[in-house]
Design an enzyme around this catalytic site. Structure first.
Site, short mmCIF file in Angstrom:
data_model
loop_
_atom_site.label_atom_id
_atom_site.label_comp_id
_atom_site.label_asym_id
_atom_site.label_seq_id
_atom_site.Cartn_x
_atom_site.Cartn_y
_atom_site.Cartn_z
N LYS A 9 0.68 -1.11 0.02
CA LYS A 9 -0.04 -0.11 -0.11
C LYS A 9 0.90 1.36 -0.02
O LYS A 9 1.99 1.27 0.07
CB LYS A 9 -0.87 -0.10 1.26
CG LYS A 9 -2.04 -1.32 1.08
CD LYS A 9 -2.91 -1.26 2.15
CE LYS A 9 -3.99 -2.41 2.55
NZ LYS A 9 -5.13 -2.40 3.61
N TYR A 49 -12.10 -1.89 -4.38
CA TYR A 49 -12.77 -1.97 -2.81
C TYR A 49 -14.01 -2.07 -2.94
O TYR A 49 -14.65 -2.01 -1.84
CB TYR A 49 -12.06 -1.30 -1.89
CG TYR A 49 -10.77 -1.66 -1.35
CD1 TYR A 49 -10.79 -2.93 -0.56
CD2 TYR A 49 -9.57 -0.81 -1.41
CE1 TYR A 49 -9.32 -3.22 0.04
CE2 TYR A 49 -8.34 -1.25 -0.52
CZ TYR A 49 -8.29 -2.36 -0.29
OH TYR A 49 -7.09 -2.93 0.60
N ASN A 112 -2.07 -0.38 7.31
CA ASN A 112 -1.24 -1.53 7.38
C ASN A 112 -0.49 -2.30 6.34
O ASN A 112 -0.53 -3.37 6.52
CB ASN A 112 -2.56 -2.46 8.06
CG ASN A 112 -3.83 -2.68 6.66
OD1 ASN A 112 -3.53 -2.43 5.53
ND2 ASN A 112 -4.81 -3.31 7.15
N HIS A 115 -2.04 -5.54 1.28
CA HIS A 115 -3.22 -6.24 0.96
C HIS A 115 -2.88 -7.51 0.36
O HIS A 115 -1.97 -7.73 -0.18
CB HIS A 115 -4.06 -5.33 -0.07
CG HIS A 115 -5.18 -6.12 -0.63
ND1 HIS A 115 -6.45 -6.13 -0.12
CD2 HIS A 115 -5.17 -6.91 -1.66
CE1 HIS A 115 -7.25 -7.02 -0.83
NE2 HIS A 115 -6.64 -7.40 -1.72
N GLU A 126 -9.33 -9.77 -8.27
CA GLU A 126 -8.17 -8.89 -8.07
C GLU A 126 -7.05 -8.85 -9.09
O GLU A 126 -6.20 -7.86 -9.28
CB GLU A 126 -7.88 -9.02 -6.46
CG GLU A 126 -9.00 -8.69 -5.71
CD GLU A 126 -8.61 -8.81 -4.20
OE1 GLU A 126 -7.51 -9.12 -3.87
OE2 GLU A 126 -9.40 -8.35 -3.29
#
Ligand code: UDP
Ligand code: MG
Length: 138
Positions: A9, A49, A112, A115, A126
């Site tokens: 990310k 998302y 975080n 992914h 994805e």
């Protein structure tokens, strides 16, 4: 053999954690079969998302995911969806086990670092969101 999608990310890229994350894949016998860096628009992050569009964190998450470049990878290996999720650790880094990527590097439940797909169906969606067949080096 199974495939999954990994994203480092924007926080992971800006904090120079690409090598650290890739090292953990290589040390754990997970093969990278496709890889690129890109910067999503808000619309592209929202499409990725879409499953979370009713959640309260959706607006902030898609702002964050479109805030800077990410590194997207297709990973391949035996049982790699759950093995990679084990390497990532819990979504909330405060609940992630020591030695997991999120425990070791995340700074926030949103920021975080990584992914990972959560099922074969989401992995297929994805992977195809970012890569065409010619870009996957099987
Ligand atoms: N997220 C958040 N707040 C929450 C739950 C999730 O900001 O309460 C963010 C976080 O970046 C997470 C992403 O939304 O990684 C997707 O959530 P999901 O529940 O799918 O977690 P993951 O599969 O990434 O562990
Ligand atoms: Mg998820």
């Amino acid at each position: 053999m199974q495939r999954t999608l990994s994203i480092i990310k924007p926080d992971g890229v800006s904090r120079n954690l690409v090598g650290e994350v890739v090292k953990r894949f290589e040390e754990n016998g997970i093969s990278i079969i496709a890889m690129k860096m890109l910067h999503m628009t808000k619309a592209q992050a929202s499409g990725f998302y879409a499953v979370h569009q009713e959640r309260p964190f959706f607006g902030s998450l898609t702002d964050f995911m479109s805030s800077g470049p990410v590194v997207v990878m297709v990973l391949e290996g035996e049982d790699v969806i759950s093995r990679y999720r084990d390497l990532m650790g819990a979504t909330n880094y405060k609940e992630a086990a020591p030695g997991t990527i999120r425990h070791d590097f995340a700074t926030d439940i949103e920021k975080n670092v990584v992914h990972g797909s959560d099922s074969p169906e989401s992995a297929a969606f994805e992977i195809s969101y970012f890569f065409n067949a010619f870009e996957i080096n099987a």
